[in-house]
Design a protein around this motif. Structure first.
Motif, PDB file in Angstrom:
ATOM      1  N   GLY B 154       0.805  -1.211   0.000  1.00  0.00           N
ATOM      2  CA  GLY B 154       0.000   0.000   0.000  1.00  0.00           C
ATOM      3  C   GLY B 154       0.843   1.268   0.000  1.00  0.00           C
ATOM      4  N   ILE B 155       2.136   1.133   0.274  1.00  0.00           N
ATOM      5  CA  ILE B 155       2.987   2.331   0.323  1.00  0.00           C
ATOM      6  C   ILE B 155       3.468   2.667  -1.090  1.00  0.00           C
ATOM      7  CG2 ILE B 155       5.165   3.266   1.195  1.00  0.00           C
ATOM      8  CD1 ILE B 155       4.774   1.486   3.655  1.00  0.00           C
ATOM      9  N   VAL B 156       3.458   3.934  -1.416  1.00  0.00           N
ATOM     10  CA  VAL B 156       3.920   4.369  -2.744  1.00  0.00           C
ATOM     11  C   VAL B 156       5.371   3.928  -2.938  1.00  0.00           C
ATOM     12  CG1 VAL B 156       4.290   6.360  -4.219  1.00  0.00           C
ATOM     13  CG2 VAL B 156       2.401   6.341  -2.573  1.00  0.00           C
ATOM     14  N   THR B 157       5.653   3.351  -4.101  1.00  0.00           N
ATOM     15  CA  THR B 157       6.973   2.772  -4.331  1.00  0.00           C
ATOM     16  C   THR B 157       8.098   3.783  -4.112  1.00  0.00           C
ATOM     17  OG1 THR B 157       5.903   1.481  -6.034  1.00  0.00           O
ATOM     18  CG2 THR B 157       8.282   1.347  -5.934  1.00  0.00           C
ATOM     19  N   VAL B 158       7.907   4.987  -4.615  1.00  0.00           N
ATOM     20  CA  VAL B 158       8.975   5.987  -4.506  1.00  0.00           C
ATOM     21  C   VAL B 158       9.249   6.334  -3.041  1.00  0.00           C
ATOM     22  CG1 VAL B 158       9.621   8.353  -5.074  1.00  0.00           C
ATOM     23  CG2 VAL B 158       8.485   6.928  -6.775  1.00  0.00           C
ATOM     24  N   VAL B 159       8.183   6.464  -2.264  1.00  0.00           N
ATOM     25  CA  VAL B 159       8.336   6.763  -0.836  1.00  0.00           C
ATOM     26  C   VAL B 159       9.096   5.635  -0.151  1.00  0.00           C
ATOM     27  CG1 VAL B 159       7.098   7.133   1.321  1.00  0.00           C
ATOM     28  CG2 VAL B 159       6.235   8.136  -0.808  1.00  0.00           C
ATOM     29  N   ALA B 160       8.674   4.395  -0.451  1.00  0.00           N
ATOM     30  CA  ALA B 160       9.341   3.242   0.144  1.00  0.00           C
ATOM     31  C   ALA B 160      10.805   3.214  -0.278  1.00  0.00           C
ATOM     32  CB  ALA B 160       8.633   1.959  -0.290  1.00  0.00           C
ATOM     33  N   ALA B 161      11.062   3.516  -1.552  1.00  0.00           N
ATOM     34  CA  ALA B 161      12.441   3.492  -2.062  1.00  0.00           C
ATOM     35  C   ALA B 161      13.305   4.511  -1.321  1.00  0.00           C
ATOM     36  CB  ALA B 161      12.438   3.773  -3.563  1.00  0.00           C
ATOM     37  N   PHE B 162      12.731   5.684  -1.072  1.00  0.00           N
ATOM     38  CA  PHE B 162      13.496   6.701  -0.328  1.00  0.00           C
ATOM     39  C   PHE B 162      13.822   6.207   1.077  1.00  0.00           C
ATOM     40  CE2 PHE B 162      12.535  10.049  -3.460  1.00  0.00           C
ATOM     41  CZ  PHE B 162      13.790  10.637  -3.487  1.00  0.00           C
ATOM     42  N   SER B 163      12.866   5.550   1.723  1.00  0.00           N
ATOM     43  CA  SER B 163      13.145   5.071   3.075  1.00  0.00           C
ATOM     44  C   SER B 163      14.245   4.020   3.056  1.00  0.00           C
ATOM     45  CB  SER B 163      11.875   4.560   3.747  1.00  0.00           C
ATOM     46  OG  SER B 163      11.539   3.297   3.245  1.00  0.00           O
ATOM     47  N   TRP B 164      14.249   3.203   2.014  1.00  0.00           N
ATOM     48  CA  TRP B 164      15.354   2.233   1.883  1.00  0.00           C
ATOM     49  C   TRP B 164      16.685   2.968   1.665  1.00  0.00           C
ATOM     50  CZ3 TRP B 164      15.143  -2.559   3.406  1.00  0.00           C
ATOM     51  CH2 TRP B 164      13.933  -3.256   3.356  1.00  0.00           C
ATOM     52  N   ARG B 165      16.635   4.035   0.823  1.00  0.00           N
ATOM     53  CA  ARG B 165      17.872   4.751   0.530  1.00  0.00           C
ATOM     54  C   ARG B 165      18.457   5.373   1.792  1.00  0.00           C
ATOM     55  NH1 ARG B 165      18.168   9.560  -3.823  1.00  0.00           N
ATOM     56  NH2 ARG B 165      18.783  10.965  -2.143  1.00  0.00           N
ATOM     57  N   TYR B 166      17.577   6.003   2.586  1.00  0.00           N
ATOM     58  CA  TYR B 166      18.061   6.607   3.819  1.00  0.00           C
ATOM     59  C   TYR B 166      18.567   5.540   4.781  1.00  0.00           C
ATOM     60  CZ  TYR B 166      15.901  10.859   2.117  1.00  0.00           C
ATOM     61  OH  TYR B 166      15.579  11.928   1.364  1.00  0.00           O
ATOM     62  N   ALA B 167      17.887   4.396   4.803  1.00  0.00           N
ATOM     63  CA  ALA B 167      18.296   3.328   5.721  1.00  0.00           C
ATOM     64  C   ALA B 167      19.687   2.821   5.385  1.00  0.00           C
ATOM     65  CB  ALA B 167      17.289   2.194   5.671  1.00  0.00           C
ATOM     66  N   TRP B 168      20.016   2.862   4.092  1.00  0.00           N
ATOM     67  CA  TRP B 168      21.338   2.355   3.687  1.00  0.00           C
ATOM     68  C   TRP B 168      22.380   3.457   3.534  1.00  0.00           C
ATOM     69  CZ3 TRP B 168      22.450  -2.530   4.253  1.00  0.00           C
ATOM     70  CH2 TRP B 168      21.419  -3.477   4.170  1.00  0.00           C
ATOM     71  N   THR B 169      22.029   4.676   3.898  1.00  0.00           N
ATOM     72  CA  THR B 169      23.011   5.756   3.807  1.00  0.00           C
ATOM     73  C   THR B 169      23.984   5.672   4.978  1.00  0.00           C
ATOM     74  OG1 THR B 169      21.349   7.148   2.803  1.00  0.00           O
ATOM     75  CG2 THR B 169      23.303   8.264   3.659  1.00  0.00           C
ATOM     76  N   PRO B 170      25.287   5.598   4.673  1.00  0.00           N
ATOM     77  CA  PRO B 170      26.257   5.435   5.758  1.00  0.00           C
ATOM     78  C   PRO B 170      26.173   6.619   6.717  1.00  0.00           C
ATOM     79  CG  PRO B 170      27.289   5.191   3.608  1.00  0.00           C
ATOM     80  CD  PRO B 170      25.919   5.680   3.353  1.00  0.00           C
ATOM     81  N   GLY B 171      26.326   6.323   7.990  1.00  0.00           N
ATOM     82  CA  GLY B 171      26.328   7.378   8.993  1.00  0.00           C
ATOM     83  C   GLY B 171      24.971   7.630   9.603  1.00  0.00           C
ATOM     84  N   THR B 172      23.942   7.786   8.755  1.00  0.00           N
ATOM     85  CA  THR B 172      22.623   8.086   9.303  1.00  0.00           C
ATOM     86  C   THR B 172      21.672   6.900   9.230  1.00  0.00           C
ATOM     87  OG1 THR B 172      22.044   8.968   7.149  1.00  0.00           O
ATOM     88  CG2 THR B 172      22.706  10.557   8.841  1.00  0.00           C
ATOM     89  N   GLY B 173      21.866   6.013   8.256  1.00  0.00           N
ATOM     90  CA  GLY B 173      20.914   4.903   8.061  1.00  0.00           C
ATOM     91  C   GLY B 173      21.100   3.786   9.072  1.00  0.00           C
ATOM     92  N   TYR B 174      19.994   3.303   9.612  1.00  0.00           N
ATOM     93  CA  TYR B 174      20.125   2.247  10.640  1.00  0.00           C
ATOM     94  C   TYR B 174      20.617   0.934  10.059  1.00  0.00           C
ATOM     95  CZ  TYR B 174      15.565   0.444   9.066  1.00  0.00           C
ATOM     96  OH  TYR B 174      14.560  -0.085   8.343  1.00  0.00           O
ATOM     97  N   LEU B 175      20.219   0.629   8.809  1.00  0.00           N
ATOM     98  CA  LEU B 175      20.664  -0.633   8.208  1.00  0.00           C
ATOM     99  C   LEU B 175      22.138  -0.569   7.828  1.00  0.00           C
ATOM    100  CD1 LEU B 175      17.577  -1.556   6.026  1.00  0.00           C
ATOM    101  CD2 LEU B 175      18.417  -2.749   8.042  1.00  0.00           C
ATOM    102  N   ALA B 176      22.548   0.595   7.316  1.00  0.00           N
ATOM    103  CA  ALA B 176      23.957   0.764   6.925  1.00  0.00           C
ATOM    104  C   ALA B 176      24.855   0.602   8.139  1.00  0.00           C
ATOM    105  CB  ALA B 176      24.151   2.120   6.276  1.00  0.00           C
ATOM    106  N   ASN B 177      24.432   1.181   9.250  1.00  0.00           N
ATOM    107  CA  ASN B 177      25.240   1.085  10.468  1.00  0.00           C
ATOM    108  C   ASN B 177      25.291  -0.343  10.996  1.00  0.00           C
ATOM    109  OD1 ASN B 177      25.542   3.772  10.225  1.00  0.00           O
ATOM    110  ND2 ASN B 177      24.063   4.309  11.828  1.00  0.00           N
ATOM    111  N   LEU B 178      24.200  -1.038  10.826  1.00  0.00           N
ATOM    112  CA  LEU B 178      24.127  -2.402  11.342  1.00  0.00           C
ATOM    113  C   LEU B 178      24.968  -3.367  10.521  1.00  0.00           C
ATOM    114  CD1 LEU B 178      20.460  -3.218  12.394  1.00  0.00           C
ATOM    115  CD2 LEU B 178      22.544  -3.738  13.670  1.00  0.00           C
ATOM    116  N   PHE B 179      24.821  -3.294   9.206  1.00  0.00           N
ATOM    117  CA  PHE B 179      25.338  -4.388   8.376  1.00  0.00           C
ATOM    118  C   PHE B 179      26.611  -4.102   7.597  1.00  0.00           C
ATOM    119  CE2 PHE B 179      20.804  -5.461   8.730  1.00  0.00           C
ATOM    120  CZ  PHE B 179      20.950  -6.714   9.306  1.00  0.00           C
ATOM    121  N   SER B 180      26.903  -2.826   7.345  1.00  0.00           N
ATOM    122  CA  SER B 180      28.065  -2.643   6.471  1.00  0.00           C
ATOM    123  C   SER B 180      28.947  -1.492   6.960  1.00  0.00           C
ATOM    124  CB  SER B 180      27.607  -2.393   5.037  1.00  0.00           C
ATOM    125  OG  SER B 180      27.170  -1.067   4.926  1.00  0.00           O
ATOM    126  N   GLU B 181      30.161  -1.549   6.467  1.00  0.00           N
ATOM    127  CA  GLU B 181      31.078  -0.509   6.868  1.00  0.00           C
ATOM    128  C   GLU B 181      31.220   0.555   5.806  1.00  0.00           C
ATOM    129  OE1 GLU B 181      34.376  -2.822   8.309  1.00  0.00           O
ATOM    130  OE2 GLU B 181      32.982  -3.576   9.830  1.00  0.00           O
TER     131      GLU B 181
END
Lengths: 402, 332
Positions: B154-181
């Motif tokens: 139900g979430i607009v694809t672009v909105v969801a994509a942005f949330s993924w992008r921020y999540a994988w942004t080093p420094g601020t993204g929670y997923l980036a901090n968790l899984f990668s250097e």
């Protein structure tokens, strides 16, 4: 092959409804037992519990002496035939019948031999490579039976297997089922709504109502000696006539006149809490045209006169409907039976009386006719609990018994 | 695309009904309508005319909104037509196709698209089936379970994509901090993985929804019969449920494959096609809209259209995809 014992088996659903209540039933090895009753009375649930498709809430189920309450269906070694046939649409007839054997990991040759044998018995050999979608209803039904018999299971469970067939085919398949069961001698539990199937097929019939067993016995016994109003009304076609009867001065006042009662019934009615109103039941065949009754027989019954409503000549005898005045018999059981029958073909609670007279009777519509009926075949029921008061040690003795 | 696939599918079933009408149950309406084999009565003629009249508005709208753009793109793809050099517009036949099909960027993008399509659809099928089974079997809180499962869709694809992008942004993204250097969205392999993850997360509910419709087609009695026949839960699933559901599974696969092949939004937001993560749609967009090269861009669009048409054709003709529950699929 094995015996099946249900020991106080109950089924209670999470929402509190009790579908099956304390069913006690012992099915002997090789016996053909029919569960019959109106829709929604817990027969299919009982069958599903025996199969293991529903959990048992309380009580114990034993197959061949072993407690199987917690066993999965596949470990119970039973075969089931469904009303919808439940054939696998993607498999041919051969594959359908071989399915249980393949799951049992038998070798190819054995599977082939068993399938061919079963197909021969059920005359399916020519259809083995067809898909179920290309079969007629009767053929599908036979495949479903075939899938059950190839395994030689401990027991067959059949859930209204003939209900989806048309009337003619149903009669044919009834004999097939009956013959097959005798040939194989496998314990069989058969659920049906159709009382003709119940009467003709089984060694013993179990009549159920609202999840509880009403009476268990051979078909003829249920017919002749019904334990209560429900059984009396359910078995028999056309069904038993029920009339309101008031107890007055040691007699029963009914729409057919005053019916005398014998010592035994009198004693039953003497108690302080004994019912003052009864329901009198007579089967259609216990009436006869008064002209055709000889003196000896006449003494065992009584006569009344009533206007003839409709005459249906069946050739061998005549169904004659009389209009009788008087109060309608009423009881919870009768209402339930009327609802199950769709009220249309259930005449027991109405003001009309169904009788089966000899074909020689010259009765005609519009006439007033004298009719004799047999007092020895009368049943008296207590309307409050449906109990048959004329039943003595399991035998119905009529109103006059001493 | 799915609009095109539907009439094609209908044709197939009508054809097969006519040729394989051996069974007694073959009398489906499609066959009874007959294709002018028997002379039509006046009544039939009037009925047919009414049928055409009733269809006409819808058919007209379809022609206007789909057929015209498709034909126009084909026409554009046969021309040299770059908006930066409008004077050089010229009909050049199939030259654009040669240009595109010999270009390594096109084939890289094609490979990326194929990879994304195959991996995401395969994973979605497995996860979607699991989700469908859960939704189908849940007794308590059925509404909540189904709603929760459908939220990603139900979430607009672009909105969801942005949330993924921020999540994988080093420094601020929670997923980036968790899984990668490092910065995962700047490397090809990890970028592709994240794009596929976002796609799967987003469209698995859709797959589950289609499969659940298929699950509802499996009669309860069939599973009960299989249980008493001695099948384990797994055997019931593979030998009874899956074959009966096959038509629904194929439809779900077809829809998802066509969709996945046109992947755009996620790539656009997550990597903008950097590090060779462009899909064919991305490439067409870059040429057509950003590059203003109408000729080459249209050529790519037509090629995407053809690929999708081939996928649909393969599904319908080779796998026999048909509408779920149609009588045709049962007889196969």
């Amino acid at each position: 092959m094995a015996d099946i014992v249900l020991d106080k088996v109950s089924k209670k659903f999470p929402d509190g409804t009790v579908a099956v209540a304390d069913v006690d039933l012992e099915i002997a090895d090789g016996e053909f037992v029919i569960l019959v009753g109106p829709s929604g009375c817990g027969m299919s649930t009982t069958l599903n519990m025996i199969a293991g498709l529903e959990d048992i809430s309380s009580g114990e189920l034993r197959i061949a002496g072993q407690r199987v309450n917690d066993k999965a269906p596949r470990d119970r070694d039973i075969a089931m035939v469904f009303q919808s046939y439940a054939l696998y649409p993607n498999m041919t007839v051969r594959e359908n019948m071989a399915f249980p054997l393949r799951l049992a990991k038998l070798d190819k040759e054995t599977i082939n031999r068993k399938v061919e044998e079963a197909a021969k018995v059920l005359e399916l050999t020519a259809l083995l490579d067809r898909k179920p979608a290309n079969l007629s209803g009767g053929q599908r039904q036979r495949v479903a039976m075939g899938r059950a018999i190839v395994r030689q299971p401990k027991a067959f469970l059949m859930d209204e297997p003939l209900s989806n067939l048309d009337a003619k085919l149903r009669v044919q398949m009834r004999t097939v089922v009956s013959r097959l069961q005798k040939q194989l001698g496998t314990t069989t539990v058969y659920v049906t709504h159709d009382q003709t199937e119940a009467m003709t097929l089984g060694d013993r019939v179990v009549i159920m109502r609202g999840g509880a067993v009403q009476q268990v016995g051979p078909p003829q016994e249920l017919y002749d000696h019904p334990r209560n109003l429900f059984v009396a009304g359910f078995i028999g076609s056309p069904s038993m006539n029920f009339l309101h009867a008031a107890v007055e001065d040691g007699k029963l006042r009914t729409a057919l006149g005053d019916v005398p009662i014998g010592e035994r019934v009198r004693r039953e009615l003497e108690g302080a809490d004994a019912p003052r109103e009864l329901i009198l039941g007579i089967r259609p065949e216990h009436f006869e045209d008064a002209e055709l009754v000889d003196d000896d027989t006449r003494r065992r019954g009584m006569e009344f006169e009533a206007p003839v409503d409709i005459v249906e000549s069946m050739g061998s005898d005549k169904y004659v409907y009389f209009t009788v005045e008087g109060e309608r018999a009423s009881a919870a059981e009768l209402e339930e039976l009327a609802a199950d029958a769709g009220a249309s073909d259930f005449t027991g609670a109405g003001a009309s009386l169904v009788t089966r007279l000899s074909a020689e009777s010259p009765v005609a519509e519009g006439q007033h006719r004298r009719v004799w009926f047999n007092l020895e075949k009368i049943h008296l029921f207590d309307p409050s609990n449906g109990r048959n008061l004329t039943l003595h040690e399991g035998r119905a003795a009529g109103a006059l018994a001493d | 695309m799915s609009i095109n696939a539907t009439p094609a599918g209908a044709d197939v079933s009508a054809d097969e009904t006519a040729t394989s009408s051996t069974g007694r149950h073959a009398a489906v309406p499609a066959q009874r309508a007959g294709r002018g084999r028997t002379p039509l009565s006046e009544n039939k003629k009037a009925e047919r005319k009414l049928g055409w009249l009733l269809c006409a508005p819808a058919a007209l709208v379809m022609v206007l909104v789909t057929a015209y753009p498709i034909i126009y793109s084909v026409w554009l793809s046969l021309q040299r037509f770059d908006l930066r050099f409008p004077d050089q517009r010229e009909f050049i036949g199939l030259e654009n196709y040669v240009t595109v099909l010999t270009n390594e960027f096109w084939w890289t993008a094609f490979g990326v698209t194929m990879l994304i399509t195959v991996v995401t659809v395969a994973v979605e099928l497995v996860l979607g089936m699991g989700l469908a089974l859960i939704m189908h079997r849940t007794l308590v809180g059925r509404g909540i379970v189904r709603t929760a499962a459908l939220i990603p869709y139900g979430i607009v694809t672009v909105v969801a994509a942005f949330s993924w992008r921020y999540a994988w942004t080093p420094g601020t993204g929670y997923l980036a901090n968790l899984f990668s250097e490092g910065a995962p969205l700047t490397e090809r392999a990890s970028s592709l993985a994240i794009i596929m993850l976002a796609e799967i997360w987003k469209t698995t509910p859709f797959m589950a929804l289609l499969l659940m419709a298929g699950l509802a087609l499996v009669p309860e009695d069939l599973l009960k019969a299989a249980s008493t026949d001695g099948a384990t839960a797994w055997q019931r699933f593979t030998k009874v449920m899956l074959p009966v559901m096959k038509p629904a599974i194929l439809v779900a696969l077809l829809f998802r494959t066509l969709d996945a092949f046109r992947v755009f939004d996620n790539i656009f937001v997550l990597t903008a096609g950097g590090n060779e993560t462009s899909s064919v749609s991305m490439l067409a967009y870059n040429n057509l809209i950003r590059g203003l090269n109408l000729g080459i861009g249209s050529t790519m669009s037509v090629l995407i259209f053809l690929t999708v048409a081939i996928i649909a054709f393969v599904f319908v003709k080779l796998f026999g995809t048909a509408a779920p529950g149609s009588d045709d699929s049962e007889r196969r």
